[in-house]
Each structure stands twice: as structure tokens, then as C-alpha cells.
Design a protein around this motif. Structure first.
Motif, PDB file in Angstrom:
ATOM      1  N   MET A  39     -23.686-110.179  79.677  1.00 34.63           N
ATOM      2  CA  MET A  39     -23.697-109.496  80.978  1.00 34.63           C
ATOM      3  C   MET A  39     -24.495-108.197  80.893  1.00 34.63           C
ATOM      4  O   MET A  39     -25.247-107.846  81.794  1.00 34.63           O
ATOM      5  N   MET A  40     -24.338-107.466  79.783  1.00 32.77           N
ATOM      6  CA  MET A  40     -25.080-106.227  79.581  1.00 32.77           C
ATOM      7  C   MET A  40     -26.581-106.520  79.545  1.00 32.77           C
ATOM      8  O   MET A  40     -27.386-105.755  80.087  1.00 32.77           O
ATOM      9  N   CYS A  41     -26.951-107.637  78.896  1.00 34.01           N
ATOM     10  CA  CYS A  41     -28.361-108.023  78.803  1.00 34.01           C
ATOM     11  C   CYS A  41     -28.930-108.322  80.184  1.00 34.01           C
ATOM     12  O   CYS A  41     -30.049-107.909  80.510  1.00 34.01           O
ATOM     13  N   LEU A  42     -28.138-108.992  81.059  1.00 33.09           N
ATOM     14  CA  LEU A  42     -28.580-109.233  82.437  1.00 33.09           C
ATOM     15  C   LEU A  42     -28.792-107.921  83.173  1.00 33.09           C
ATOM     16  O   LEU A  42     -29.753-107.745  83.912  1.00 33.09           O
ATOM     17  N   LEU A  43     -27.881-106.969  82.948  1.00 39.48           N
ATOM     18  CA  LEU A  43     -27.972-105.654  83.604  1.00 39.48           C
ATOM     19  C   LEU A  43     -29.283-104.965  83.232  1.00 39.48           C
ATOM     20  O   LEU A  43     -29.970-104.395  84.081  1.00 39.48           O
ATOM     21  N   ALA A  53     -33.553-106.114  76.881  1.00 38.00           N
ATOM     22  CA  ALA A  53     -32.719-107.239  77.306  1.00 38.00           C
ATOM     23  C   ALA A  53     -32.836-108.401  76.332  1.00 38.00           C
ATOM     24  O   ALA A  53     -31.820-108.964  75.923  1.00 38.00           O
ATOM     25  N   PHE A  54     -34.059-108.777  75.933  1.00 34.41           N
ATOM     26  CA  PHE A  54     -34.086-109.947  75.047  1.00 34.41           C
ATOM     27  C   PHE A  54     -33.685-109.611  73.626  1.00 34.41           C
ATOM     28  O   PHE A  54     -33.163-110.468  72.912  1.00 34.41           O
TER      29      PHE A  54
ATOM     30  N   GLN B  45     -21.180 -98.185  71.639  1.00 32.82           N
ATOM     31  CA  GLN B  45     -22.618 -98.189  71.352  1.00 32.82           C
ATOM     32  C   GLN B  45     -23.416 -98.785  72.510  1.00 32.82           C
ATOM     33  O   GLN B  45     -24.424 -98.214  72.934  1.00 32.82           O
ATOM     34  N   THR B  46     -22.957 -99.916  73.073  1.00 32.39           N
ATOM     35  CA  THR B  46     -23.698-100.498  74.193  1.00 32.39           C
ATOM     36  C   THR B  46     -23.626 -99.602  75.422  1.00 32.39           C
ATOM     37  O   THR B  46     -24.568 -99.576  76.216  1.00 32.39           O
ATOM     38  N   ALA B  47     -22.523 -98.855  75.587  1.00 33.48           N
ATOM     39  CA  ALA B  47     -22.428 -97.931  76.723  1.00 33.48           C
ATOM     40  C   ALA B  47     -23.458 -96.815  76.610  1.00 33.48           C
ATOM     41  O   ALA B  47     -24.090 -96.434  77.607  1.00 33.48           O
TER      42      ALA B  47
END
Lengths: 81, 132
Positions: A39-43, A53-54, B45-47
Motif C-alpha cells: 500500500m505504501m508503494c502505491l502511495l 515505489a518499485f 522507517q517507512t513513515a
């Protein structure tokens, strides 16, 4: 940026993050963390950061999930909280 | 009052960033299981990466690839304002690779702890240490 899609995916990111923490099964937590990464990658693809993203889709979602599942199979699935 | 509310809602990416950091911090502090703590660390980390990518984003602009770059008919002036800033993206590529490396090291240490004490729960590990 299309804001309805953006907002829906952001809510899904929150749900997957909370679910990965709250679920009482470490294998389920690992799979939900993979869903969170996707989901984070889509964002990021929506925000125009296609390279981030990729990289996240291959490294963050793919390799991290494999690491988590391998670690859970080498230890235990049980968790108290 | 309405303009204040609109100002808050317009920057919802930063509110999502704050929420994700809080979720990760809660997992790192309150959860007793070591794998749950590691997942919380990765969420933080992702945040942080989300925060940096949000800084770079511009409304209505395109990705940082120069249009008509392959044509040699005349010279196009490149306006930096027309493109999303690629500098935070490049920095965050490194951060993603570092995050997967820290995840691997942390899980390896968790497996070592499990082989030594036979459990992943922090309070049970403390009890085993006291028994020895």
C-alpha cells in the motif's frame, strides 16, 4: 495526485499498519506487514516517486516478507500481545 | 476558522506521517514480542520515507523526466518548477535498502535470542535470565 485514491490508500496503509501490530499471530503479522508495504508503494507511485515505489515493491514488500516468514518458521508463531 | 481547517486538511500526508510514527513507536515501546518490536521499527522507517517523499511532491507537476529530451530540434529550457524534486527520492532509495538491512540483522539477533532462551517474549526472557 488524485486525492480520493490518495486518501483511500492512506486509510488502507493505516489499517494494515495497525493490523500488523494488533494481530495475535506472528505469521499473520508478517503477511499484513507485506500488505502495508505494498500500500505504501502505491502511495509513492501516486505521489510521482516511481523509483522509490518499485524499490519498495521489490525490496520492502518482497524481501522483507520473506525475511519475516523465514524468521517466524525458525522461531515460534506464538505471541501474547 | 474554516481556512484553518482547510489548511490542516490540505496537508493530510503529514498527519498520516504523524499517525504512522505513533503506531510504530507504540509497537516498539508497549509490545513484548521481539518480532512485533521489529515490525514497529520498520513502520517508523517507512513513515520517515513517506515524510520525505511528501516534501518532494508538487500538485499538478510531472515526474522528473525531461519531456522532448530525445529530440535535437532546438534547445528546451528546463524549468525546475515543472518537475517533482528528485533529490529526496534518491536519498530515500538508500533509506529503503538500509531498512531491509536493519530488518535482516534484527531478525538474525531475534533468532539467536530464541535459540538461547527458547522464547521471544521479553518478560519470559527476563525470567530465564534471573533463573540462571
Amino acid at each position: 495526485m488524485i486525492w480520493p485514491v490518495d486518501l483511500i490508500i492512506m486509510v488502507l496503509v493505516m489499517i494494515c499498519g495497525i493490523g500488523a501490530i494488533m494481530v495475535r499471530d506472528l505469521l499473520g503479522a508478517g503477511i499484513l506487514f507485506g500488505a502495508y508495504s505494498f500500500m505504501m508503494c502505491l502511495l509513492w507511485a501516486i505521489m510521482g516517486a516511481v523509483d522509490v515505489a518499485f524499490t519498495e515493491a521489490s525490496v520492502g514488500a518482497g524481501v522483507s516478507t520473506v525475511f519475516l516468514v523465514a524468521a517466524v518458521f525458525r522461531t515460534s508463531r506464538r505471541t501474547k500481545d | 476558522m474554516e481556512s484553518l481547517l482547510a489548511n490542516f486538511l490540505a496537508k493530510y500526508n503529514y498527519w498520516a506521517y504523524i499517525g504512522l510514527v505513533m503506531i510504530g513507536m507504540y509497537a516498539m515501546i508497549a509490545k513484548r514480542n521481539l518480532v512485533k518490536k521489529i515490525i514497529g521499527m520498520n513502520i517508523v522507517q517507512t513513515a520517515v520515507i513517506l515524510f520525505y517523499v511528501s516534501i518532494a511532491a508538487k500538485k499538478g507537476k510531472t515526474i522528473p523526466i525531461i519531456a522532448h529530451g530525445h529530440e535535437d530540434t532546438g534547445h528546451h529550457a528546463v524549468q525546475a518548477l515543472d518537475y517533482i524534486s528528485p533529490l529526496p527520492h534518491v536519498l530515500m532509495l538508500t533509506a529503503i535498502v538500509v531498512s531491509v538491512a536493519t530488518l535482516g540483522v534484527a531478525l538474525a539477533l531475534a533468532i539467536k535470542v530464541y535459540r538461547q532462551y527458547g522464547t521471544l517474549e521479553e518478560d519470559e526472557i527476563a525470567m530465564r535470565i534471573e533463573e540462571q
